[in-house]
Design a protein around this motif. Structure first.
Motif, PDB file in Angstrom:
ATOM      1  N   ASP A  57      23.704  20.054  42.090  1.00  0.00           N
ATOM      2  CA  ASP A  57      23.389  18.757  41.478  1.00  0.00           C
ATOM      3  C   ASP A  57      24.622  17.865  41.380  1.00  0.00           C
ATOM      4  N   GLY A  58      25.479  17.906  42.393  1.00  0.00           N
ATOM      5  CA  GLY A  58      26.665  17.057  42.415  1.00  0.00           C
ATOM      6  C   GLY A  58      27.812  17.534  41.547  1.00  0.00           C
ATOM      7  N   LYS A  59      27.664  18.675  40.885  1.00  0.00           N
ATOM      8  CA  LYS A  59      28.717  19.221  40.029  1.00  0.00           C
ATOM      9  C   LYS A  59      29.344  20.425  40.712  1.00  0.00           C
ATOM     10  N   LYS A  60      30.671  20.419  40.807  1.00  0.00           N
ATOM     11  CA  LYS A  60      31.371  21.555  41.407  1.00  0.00           C
ATOM     12  C   LYS A  60      31.314  22.726  40.437  1.00  0.00           C
ATOM     13  N   ILE A  61      30.700  23.812  40.883  1.00  0.00           N
ATOM     14  CA  ILE A  61      30.612  24.988  40.004  1.00  0.00           C
ATOM     15  C   ILE A  61      31.568  26.087  40.451  1.00  0.00           C
ATOM     16  N   LEU A  62      32.104  25.961  41.679  1.00  0.00           N
ATOM     17  CA  LEU A  62      33.023  26.973  42.166  1.00  0.00           C
ATOM     18  C   LEU A  62      33.920  26.362  43.228  1.00  0.00           C
ATOM     19  N   SER A  63      35.194  26.648  43.132  1.00  0.00           N
ATOM     20  CA  SER A  63      36.151  26.300  44.168  1.00  0.00           C
ATOM     21  C   SER A  63      37.057  27.515  44.305  1.00  0.00           C
ATOM     22  N   HIS A  64      37.136  28.043  45.515  1.00  0.00           N
ATOM     23  CA  HIS A  64      37.866  29.290  45.720  1.00  0.00           C
ATOM     24  C   HIS A  64      38.619  29.216  47.044  1.00  0.00           C
ATOM     25  N   ILE A  65      39.886  29.576  47.027  1.00  0.00           N
ATOM     26  CA  ILE A  65      40.692  29.610  48.241  1.00  0.00           C
ATOM     27  C   ILE A  65      40.918  31.073  48.612  1.00  0.00           C
ATOM     28  N   PHE A  66      40.680  31.407  49.872  1.00  0.00           N
ATOM     29  CA  PHE A  66      40.851  32.788  50.305  1.00  0.00           C
ATOM     30  C   PHE A  66      41.519  32.833  51.675  1.00  0.00           C
ATOM     31  N   LYS A  67      42.146  33.958  51.936  1.00  0.00           N
ATOM     32  CA  LYS A  67      42.821  34.196  53.210  1.00  0.00           C
ATOM     33  C   LYS A  67      41.963  35.177  54.008  1.00  0.00           C
ATOM     34  N   LEU A  68      41.676  34.827  55.242  1.00  0.00           N
ATOM     35  CA  LEU A  68      40.879  35.695  56.102  1.00  0.00           C
ATOM     36  C   LEU A  68      41.535  37.060  56.245  1.00  0.00           C
ATOM     37  N   GLY A  69      40.720  38.113  56.129  1.00  0.00           N
ATOM     38  CA  GLY A  69      41.201  39.472  56.330  1.00  0.00           C
ATOM     39  C   GLY A  69      41.879  40.108  55.135  1.00  0.00           C
ATOM     40  N   GLU A  70      42.063  39.362  54.044  1.00  0.00           N
ATOM     41  CA  GLU A  70      42.712  39.915  52.850  1.00  0.00           C
ATOM     42  C   GLU A  70      41.697  40.098  51.726  1.00  0.00           C
ATOM     43  N   GLU A  71      41.686  41.288  51.134  1.00  0.00           N
ATOM     44  CA  GLU A  71      40.828  41.514  49.983  1.00  0.00           C
ATOM     45  C   GLU A  71      41.420  40.793  48.779  1.00  0.00           C
ATOM     46  N   GLN A  72      40.576  40.052  48.079  1.00  0.00           N
ATOM     47  CA  GLN A  72      41.001  39.324  46.885  1.00  0.00           C
ATOM     48  C   GLN A  72      40.080  39.663  45.730  1.00  0.00           C
ATOM     49  N   GLU A  73      40.644  39.619  44.552  1.00  0.00           N
ATOM     50  CA  GLU A  73      39.836  39.842  43.350  1.00  0.00           C
ATOM     51  C   GLU A  73      39.461  38.494  42.770  1.00  0.00           C
ATOM     52  N   MET A  74      38.217  38.377  42.341  1.00  0.00           N
ATOM     53  CA  MET A  74      37.744  37.139  41.735  1.00  0.00           C
ATOM     54  C   MET A  74      36.979  37.483  40.467  1.00  0.00           C
ATOM     55  N   GLU A  75      37.251  36.739  39.401  1.00  0.00           N
ATOM     56  CA  GLU A  75      36.531  36.958  38.155  1.00  0.00           C
ATOM     57  C   GLU A  75      35.302  36.068  38.120  1.00  0.00           C
ATOM     58  N   LYS A  76      34.146  36.691  37.862  1.00  0.00           N
ATOM     59  CA  LYS A  76      32.901  35.941  37.752  1.00  0.00           C
ATOM     60  C   LYS A  76      32.805  35.334  36.358  1.00  0.00           C
ATOM     61  N   LYS A  77      31.853  34.418  36.190  1.00  0.00           N
ATOM     62  CA  LYS A  77      31.684  33.744  34.899  1.00  0.00           C
ATOM     63  C   LYS A  77      31.372  34.712  33.767  1.00  0.00           C
ATOM     64  N   ASP A  78      30.759  35.865  34.101  1.00  0.00           N
ATOM     65  CA  ASP A  78      30.418  36.837  33.057  1.00  0.00           C
ATOM     66  C   ASP A  78      31.596  37.758  32.721  1.00  0.00           C
ATOM     67  N   GLY A  79      32.760  37.520  33.356  1.00  0.00           N
ATOM     68  CA  GLY A  79      33.948  38.312  33.066  1.00  0.00           C
ATOM     69  C   GLY A  79      34.160  39.495  33.990  1.00  0.00           C
ATOM     70  N   ASN A  80      33.111  39.906  34.704  1.00  0.00           N
ATOM     71  CA  ASN A  80      33.256  41.002  35.662  1.00  0.00           C
ATOM     72  C   ASN A  80      34.090  40.541  36.847  1.00  0.00           C
ATOM     73  N   LYS A  81      34.785  41.481  37.456  1.00  0.00           N
ATOM     74  CA  LYS A  81      35.611  41.160  38.621  1.00  0.00           C
ATOM     75  C   LYS A  81      35.010  41.807  39.860  1.00  0.00           C
ATOM     76  N   VAL A  82      35.019  41.043  40.944  1.00  0.00           N
ATOM     77  CA  VAL A  82      34.563  41.546  42.233  1.00  0.00           C
ATOM     78  C   VAL A  82      35.724  41.436  43.217  1.00  0.00           C
ATOM     79  N   LYS A  83      35.661  42.244  44.257  1.00  0.00           N
ATOM     80  CA  LYS A  83      36.662  42.165  45.317  1.00  0.00           C
ATOM     81  C   LYS A  83      35.962  41.658  46.574  1.00  0.00           C
ATOM     82  N   MET A  84      36.554  40.629  47.183  1.00  0.00           N
ATOM     83  CA  MET A  84      35.939  39.999  48.343  1.00  0.00           C
ATOM     84  C   MET A  84      36.892  39.987  49.519  1.00  0.00           C
TER      85      MET A  84
END
Length: 138
Positions: A57-84
């Motif tokens: 709805d025109g509101k930015k809810i996520l902006s994420h910068i990542f490097k191809l081929g590198e596993e990164q950890e990201m914290e979700k809004k609920d506080g849990n962390k995922v690796k991508m």
């Protein structure tokens, strides 16, 4: 990345309800996926770095910068962390692997064409897959 900077809006989904039910997805995410049509944009920052922007709805809810081929950890809004980890195959296929806190892994394959994107989602522990379609937003 010829699709860099193009914006894509979700237009339809196949089997998403079945996949979400089988994976016990967060209710907020399920509601958002069913009701809202997100717009995604992948922009090349440099040779192997990409910025993902997600708007609803025109509101930015996520902006994420990542490097191809590198596993990164990201914290979700609920506080849990995922690796991508993202990888680019050829000029038109962006793959994403997400390792969840519960040990399950989700796989996203985005195939870009001139006017649309077809994203296939699969999850460990289920034979189901979902397909989500996006069209270019002008």
């Amino acid at each position: 990345m010829w699709f860099s900077g193009k914006r894509f809006r979700r237009t339809r989904c196949e089997n998403i309800d079945e996949l979400l039910a089988a994976t016990n997805a967060n209710e907020h995410i399920v509601r958002m996926l069913k009701v809202k049509a997100p717009v995604v944009c992948y922009t090349a920052v440099d040779g192997d770095t990409i910025k993902l922007d997600l708007d609803i709805d025109g509101k930015k809810i996520l902006s994420h910068i990542f490097k191809l081929g590198e596993e990164q950890e990201m914290e979700k809004k609920d506080g849990n962390k995922v690796k991508m980890t993202y990888s680019l195959e050829g000029e038109n296929t962006l793959k994403q692997v997400i390792k969840m806190p519960d040990g399950k892994t989700a796989y996203f394959v985005r195939e870009f064409t001139d006017n649309d994107v077809k994203m296939t989602v699969t999850m460990d522990g289920t034979d189901l897959s979902a397909t989500i379609y996006y069209d270019v937003v002008q």
